[in-house]
Design an enzyme around this catalytic site. Structure first.
Site, PDB file in Angstrom:
ATOM      1  N   TYR A 190      59.083  86.415  21.405  1.00 31.52           N
ATOM      2  CA  TYR A 190      60.315  86.966  22.005  1.00 31.52           C
ATOM      3  C   TYR A 190      61.526  86.779  21.073  1.00 31.52           C
ATOM      4  CZ  TYR A 190      64.263  86.984  25.365  1.00 31.52           C
ATOM      5  OH  TYR A 190      65.449  87.200  26.011  1.00 31.52           O
ATOM      6  N   ASP A 245      51.851  84.837  12.814  1.00 33.03           N
ATOM      7  CA  ASP A 245      51.741  84.551  14.254  1.00 33.03           C
ATOM      8  C   ASP A 245      50.268  84.618  14.624  1.00 33.03           C
ATOM      9  OD1 ASP A 245      51.918  84.829  17.221  1.00 33.03           O
ATOM     10  OD2 ASP A 245      54.067  85.050  16.819  1.00 33.03           O
ATOM     11  N   LEU A 292      49.317  85.254  17.643  1.00 36.68           N
ATOM     12  CA  LEU A 292      49.326  86.167  18.803  1.00 36.68           C
ATOM     13  C   LEU A 292      48.804  85.490  20.078  1.00 36.68           C
ATOM     14  CD1 LEU A 292      48.195  89.551  17.129  1.00 36.68           C
ATOM     15  CD2 LEU A 292      50.502  88.661  17.431  1.00 36.68           C
ATOM     16  N   ASP A 307      46.657  81.171  12.560  1.00 41.02           N
ATOM     17  CA  ASP A 307      47.114  79.965  13.248  1.00 41.02           C
ATOM     18  C   ASP A 307      47.685  79.029  12.189  1.00 41.02           C
ATOM     19  OD1 ASP A 307      47.125  77.249  14.406  1.00 41.02           O
ATOM     20  OD2 ASP A 307      46.157  78.244  16.111  1.00 41.02           O
ATOM     21  N   LYS A 363      55.633  76.861  24.548  1.00 43.19           N
ATOM     22  CA  LYS A 363      56.981  76.614  25.072  1.00 43.19           C
ATOM     23  C   LYS A 363      57.086  76.436  26.585  1.00 43.19           C
ATOM     24  CE  LYS A 363      58.172  81.414  25.815  1.00 43.19           C
ATOM     25  NZ  LYS A 363      59.211  82.420  25.855  1.00 43.19           N
ATOM     26  N   SER A 419      65.593  72.955  21.038  1.00 41.00           N
ATOM     27  CA  SER A 419      65.923  73.346  22.409  1.00 41.00           C
ATOM     28  C   SER A 419      66.918  72.357  22.996  1.00 41.00           C
ATOM     29  CB  SER A 419      64.625  73.332  23.215  1.00 41.00           C
ATOM     30  OG  SER A 419      64.897  73.335  24.590  1.00 41.00           O
ATOM     31  N   TYR A 448      56.521  69.045  26.337  1.00 43.77           N
ATOM     32  CA  TYR A 448      57.128  70.099  25.517  1.00 43.77           C
ATOM     33  C   TYR A 448      58.405  69.572  24.849  1.00 43.77           C
ATOM     34  CZ  TYR A 448      60.127  74.088  24.433  1.00 43.77           C
ATOM     35  OH  TYR A 448      60.997  74.945  23.802  1.00 43.77           O
ATOM     36  N   LYS A 490      59.536  68.894  20.654  1.00 37.39           N
ATOM     37  CA  LYS A 490      60.745  69.347  19.946  1.00 37.39           C
ATOM     38  C   LYS A 490      61.483  68.137  19.352  1.00 37.39           C
ATOM     39  CE  LYS A 490      60.324  73.704  20.557  1.00 37.39           C
ATOM     40  NZ  LYS A 490      59.960  74.530  19.417  1.00 37.39           N
ATOM     41  N   GLY A 534      62.252  68.310  38.685  1.00 40.54           N
ATOM     42  CA  GLY A 534      62.661  68.139  37.293  1.00 40.54           C
ATOM     43  C   GLY A 534      63.905  68.930  36.908  1.00 40.54           C
TER      44      GLY A 534
HETATM   45  P1  NAD Z   1      57.197  83.002  22.273  1.00 40.83           P
HETATM   46  O1  NAD Z   1      56.024  82.337  22.897  1.00 40.83           O
HETATM   47  O2  NAD Z   1      57.530  84.392  22.671  1.00 40.83           O
HETATM   48  O3  NAD Z   1      57.051  82.957  20.665  1.00 40.83           O
HETATM   49  C1  NAD Z   1      56.364  81.933  19.994  1.00 40.83           C
HETATM   50  C2  NAD Z   1      55.323  82.588  19.104  1.00 40.83           C
HETATM   51  O4  NAD Z   1      54.606  81.588  18.367  1.00 40.83           O
HETATM   52  C3  NAD Z   1      54.286  83.384  19.900  1.00 40.83           C
HETATM   53  O5  NAD Z   1      54.241  84.714  19.406  1.00 40.83           O
HETATM   54  C4  NAD Z   1      52.975  82.637  19.648  1.00 40.83           C
HETATM   55  O6  NAD Z   1      51.866  83.501  19.633  1.00 40.83           O
HETATM   56  C5  NAD Z   1      53.241  81.948  18.330  1.00 40.83           C
HETATM   57  N1  NAD Z   1      52.474  80.727  18.067  1.00 40.83           N
HETATM   58  C6  NAD Z   1      52.354  79.630  18.876  1.00 40.83           C
HETATM   59  N2  NAD Z   1      51.597  78.687  18.269  1.00 40.83           N
HETATM   60  C7  NAD Z   1      51.241  79.185  17.061  1.00 40.83           C
HETATM   61  C8  NAD Z   1      50.468  78.689  15.974  1.00 40.83           C
HETATM   62  N3  NAD Z   1      49.863  77.483  16.008  1.00 40.83           N
HETATM   63  N4  NAD Z   1      50.312  79.469  14.871  1.00 40.83           N
HETATM   64  C9  NAD Z   1      50.875  80.706  14.807  1.00 40.83           C
HETATM   65  N5  NAD Z   1      51.623  81.233  15.806  1.00 40.83           N
HETATM   66  C10 NAD Z   1      51.806  80.476  16.919  1.00 40.83           C
HETATM   67  O7  NAD Z   1      58.451  82.043  22.500  1.00 40.83           O
HETATM   68  P2  NAD Z   1      60.001  82.289  22.236  1.00 40.83           P
HETATM   69  O8  NAD Z   1      60.693  82.321  23.550  1.00 40.83           O
HETATM   70  O9  NAD Z   1      60.193  83.400  21.292  1.00 40.83           O
HETATM   71  O10 NAD Z   1      60.367  80.896  21.557  1.00 40.83           O
HETATM   72  C11 NAD Z   1      60.377  80.731  20.145  1.00 40.83           C
HETATM   73  C12 NAD Z   1      60.673  79.277  19.833  1.00 40.83           C
HETATM   74  O11 NAD Z   1      61.916  78.914  20.438  1.00 40.83           O
HETATM   75  C13 NAD Z   1      59.633  78.289  20.375  1.00 40.83           C
HETATM   76  O12 NAD Z   1      59.449  77.263  19.426  1.00 40.83           O
HETATM   77  C14 NAD Z   1      60.288  77.751  21.634  1.00 40.83           C
HETATM   78  O13 NAD Z   1      59.839  76.461  21.943  1.00 40.83           O
HETATM   79  C15 NAD Z   1      61.762  77.752  21.239  1.00 40.83           C
HETATM   80  N6  NAD Z   1      62.663  77.823  22.413  1.00 40.83           N
HETATM   81  C16 NAD Z   1      62.536  78.854  23.315  1.00 40.83           C
HETATM   82  C17 NAD Z   1      63.375  78.885  24.442  1.00 40.83           C
HETATM   83  C18 NAD Z   1      63.241  79.972  25.469  1.00 40.83           C
HETATM   84  O14 NAD Z   1      63.754  79.809  26.593  1.00 40.83           O
HETATM   85  N7  NAD Z   1      62.627  81.113  25.179  1.00 40.83           N
HETATM   86  C19 NAD Z   1      64.344  77.876  24.639  1.00 40.83           C
HETATM   87  C20 NAD Z   1      64.461  76.869  23.687  1.00 40.83           C
HETATM   88  C21 NAD Z   1      63.608  76.851  22.574  1.00 40.83           C
HETATM   89  N1  UFG Z   2      65.371  79.397  38.945  1.00 41.95           N
HETATM   90  C1  UFG Z   2      65.251  79.859  40.236  1.00 41.95           C
HETATM   91  N2  UFG Z   2      64.163  80.609  40.558  1.00 41.95           N
HETATM   92  C2  UFG Z   2      63.192  80.915  39.655  1.00 41.95           C
HETATM   93  C3  UFG Z   2      63.319  80.431  38.330  1.00 41.95           C
HETATM   94  C4  UFG Z   2      64.424  79.665  38.009  1.00 41.95           C
HETATM   95  O1  UFG Z   2      66.111  79.602  41.089  1.00 41.95           O
HETATM   96  O2  UFG Z   2      62.210  81.594  40.021  1.00 41.95           O
HETATM   97  C5  UFG Z   2      66.567  78.618  38.565  1.00 41.95           C
HETATM   98  C6  UFG Z   2      66.282  77.214  38.087  1.00 41.95           C
HETATM   99  O3  UFG Z   2      66.199  76.325  39.173  1.00 41.95           O
HETATM  100  C7  UFG Z   2      67.477  76.955  37.169  1.00 41.95           C
HETATM  101  C8  UFG Z   2      67.787  78.340  36.582  1.00 41.95           C
HETATM  102  O4  UFG Z   2      67.186  79.268  37.480  1.00 41.95           O
HETATM  103  O5  UFG Z   2      68.585  76.543  37.924  1.00 41.95           O
HETATM  104  C9  UFG Z   2      67.224  78.570  35.194  1.00 41.95           C
HETATM  105  O6  UFG Z   2      65.828  78.268  35.198  1.00 41.95           O
HETATM  106  P1  UFG Z   2      64.843  78.704  33.998  1.00 41.95           P
HETATM  107  O7  UFG Z   2      63.458  78.306  34.415  1.00 41.95           O
HETATM  108  O8  UFG Z   2      65.074  80.116  33.640  1.00 41.95           O
HETATM  109  O9  UFG Z   2      65.355  77.825  32.778  1.00 41.95           O
HETATM  110  P2  UFG Z   2      65.524  76.234  32.635  1.00 41.95           P
HETATM  111  O10 UFG Z   2      66.979  75.985  32.447  1.00 41.95           O
HETATM  112  O11 UFG Z   2      64.842  75.512  33.709  1.00 41.95           O
HETATM  113  O12 UFG Z   2      64.679  75.940  31.317  1.00 41.95           O
HETATM  114  C10 UFG Z   2      64.960  76.552  30.051  1.00 41.95           C
HETATM  115  C11 UFG Z   2      63.667  76.820  29.294  1.00 41.95           C
HETATM  116  C12 UFG Z   2      62.980  75.547  28.913  1.00 41.95           C
HETATM  117  C13 UFG Z   2      63.928  74.646  28.187  1.00 41.95           C
HETATM  118  C14 UFG Z   2      65.170  74.428  29.008  1.00 41.95           C
HETATM  119  C15 UFG Z   2      66.156  73.573  28.258  1.00 41.95           C
HETATM  120  O13 UFG Z   2      62.781  77.605  30.074  1.00 41.95           O
HETATM  121  O14 UFG Z   2      61.903  75.840  28.039  1.00 41.95           O
HETATM  122  O15 UFG Z   2      65.758  75.687  29.312  1.00 41.95           O
HETATM  123  O16 UFG Z   2      67.125  74.286  27.647  1.00 41.95           O
HETATM  124  F1  UFG Z   2      63.334  73.445  27.957  1.00 41.95           F
END
Ligand code: NAD
Ligand code: UFG
Length: 332
Positions: free
Chosen positions: A11, A31, A33, A58, A84, A124, A148, A152, A292
């Site tokens: 993403y 990636d 995938l 991988d 993630k 994160s 998770y 990080k 949590g």
């Molecule tokens: P995502 O899952 O869409 O993208 C991660 C990609 O890494 C995926 O395409 C997956 O196939 C690939 N991948 C995982 N393990 C692998 C491996 N061993 N080798 C090769 N490819 C691998 O997630 P995203 O939302 O795009 O997040 C990207 C990064 O940002 C992650 O490290 C995630 O922890 C971090 N992050 C995401 C969020 C969020 O809310 N989306 C918030 C904070 C941090």
């Molecule tokens: N929420 C709802 N209903 C749902 C989903 C979420 O009410 O179906 C609420 C949650 O309680 C929270 C808010 O929407 O108040 C946001 O929730 P998310 O699950 O979208 O995001 P979080 O803040 O819980 O977590 C995100 C990422 C985690 C990361 C964290 C720390 O998903 O990976 O932020 O930044 F660890």
């Protein structure tokens, strides 16, 4: 300058590839995938009108990574690849530690072997301990509440130690809540199964794929009682990575930055904005708090503004409209 983008089919990675290509960088994408598919890679090519090498590998496969480093003259890495999902990490912690830590360790060894000194890492806001006062600053106390989050936390430490030993430059980016999609509607967030996160759940409910959104808690100490978070448009976040590369290449040492808007938005505010901007109802009900969850947190984004020259440009309305455009076009 060639940038190696790990997890570039994901993403945030796919949106960042678009902005890197627009800024004139060459990219190489790796990636496995596991949580993505080739549609995102094809989408990046379509939006940018550019081609680039993609390896379905991988990152724990050291020989395959070695070949990629040998083949391309990599100037900087953006390391997105990792698992993630917080809930999944509690259920299968060993898989999370194995994947996220070993991918990062392998990368550090390959960097050393091939003389690559620059890395931008996807961290994160989950690395901040929950009892810090808001807004969260980069100097806040670190800790984690789930496997998770610990991966990080540990990857940040691994990079800090390698930077100190090798004289590298590392930028640790602590994202708050990324949402939205590319305005073209071609790439966006496409979670497998039932979404855990709020915005994809809202979009699928609006579309009729889910019957009703459950709002987890309406008795928090927040203006309307629902949870407050700092939502950042994924295109703003992607631009933050381009600015981080500029910074990484000009500095040495290890620096952490919050990437957020600095604005707290409640669940109800997001639902109401989504309904108003897209003219579509989002049925919801109040449900008990999710285990949590915190009531409210958001970023202090001033360090990123000061040192990276980064500030978010897109509004909550943009986040809602772009999410809906992608949902309408791509998910039946
Ligand atoms: P995502 O899952 O869409 O993208 C991660 C990609 O890494 C995926 O395409 C997956 O196939 C690939 N991948 C995982 N393990 C692998 C491996 N061993 N080798 C090769 N490819 C691998 O997630 P995203 O939302 O795009 O997040 C990207 C990064 O940002 C992650 O490290 C995630 O922890 C971090 N992050 C995401 C969020 C969020 O809310 N989306 C918030 C904070 C941090
Ligand atoms: N929420 C709802 N209903 C749902 C989903 C979420 O009410 O179906 C609420 C949650 O309680 C929270 C808010 O929407 O108040 C946001 O929730 P998310 O699950 O979208 O995001 P979080 O803040 O819980 O977590 C995100 C990422 C985690 C990361 C964290 C720390 O998903 O990976 O932020 O930044 F660890």
């Amino acid at each position: 300058m060639t940038i190696l983008v790990t997890g570039g089919a994901g993403y945030i990675g796919s949106h960042t590839c678009v902005e890197l290509l627009a800024a004139g960088y060459d990219i190489v994408v790796v990636d496995n995938l596991r949580n993505s598919d080739m549609a995102a890679v094809e989408g990046v090519k379509k939006i940018s009108g550019k081609n680039f090498p993609f390896y379905q590998v991988d990152m724990r496969d050291a020989d395959a990574m070695d070949d990629i480093f040998a083949k391309h003259n990599i100037g900087c890495i953006i390391h997105f690849a990792g698992h993630k999902a917080v809930g999944e990490s509690v259920a299968i912690p060993a898989e999370y530690y194995d994947n996220n830590i070993n991918a990062t360790l392998g990368l550090c060894k390959a960097m050393k072997k091939h003389g690559v000194k620059n890395i931008v890492f996807s961290s994160s806001a989950t690395v901040y301990r929950s009892d810090n006062t808001v807004p969260w600053v980069e100097e806040a106390v670190l800790g984690a509440a789930n496997p998770y989050g610990w991966t990080k936390f540990m990857c940040e430490q691994i990079l800090r130690d390698c930077v100190a030993a090798e004289g590298w430059s590392a930028v640790l980016l602590r994202y708050f809540n990324p949402v939205g999609a590319h305005p073209s509607g071609i790439i966006g967030e496409n979670p497998q199964g039932i979404p855990n996160n709020l915005m994809p759940f809202i979009a699928q409910t609006a579309k009729g794929i889910r019957e009703k959104l459950q709002i987890f808690g309406n008795d928090y100490d927040t203006p309307d009682g629902t949870g407050v978070r700092d939502y950042i448009h994924v295109v703003d976040l992607a631009i933050g990575h381009v600015k981080s590369i500029d910074y990484c290449l000009k500095h040495s040492g290890c620096e952490a930055f919050n990437l957020g808007s600095g604005q707290g938005i409640s669940v109800l505010e997001l639902v109401k904005t989504f309904e108003a901007e897209n003219n579509v109802p989002v049925p919801y009900e109040f449900a008990p708090r999710r285990a949590g969850d915190l009531g409210a947190y958001y970023a202090d984004p001033s360090k990123a503004k000061r040192l990276l020259g980064f500030a978010t440009q897109k509004s909550l309305a943009d986040m809602c409209k772009d999410t809906w455009r992608y949902q309408e076009g791509n998910n039946g």
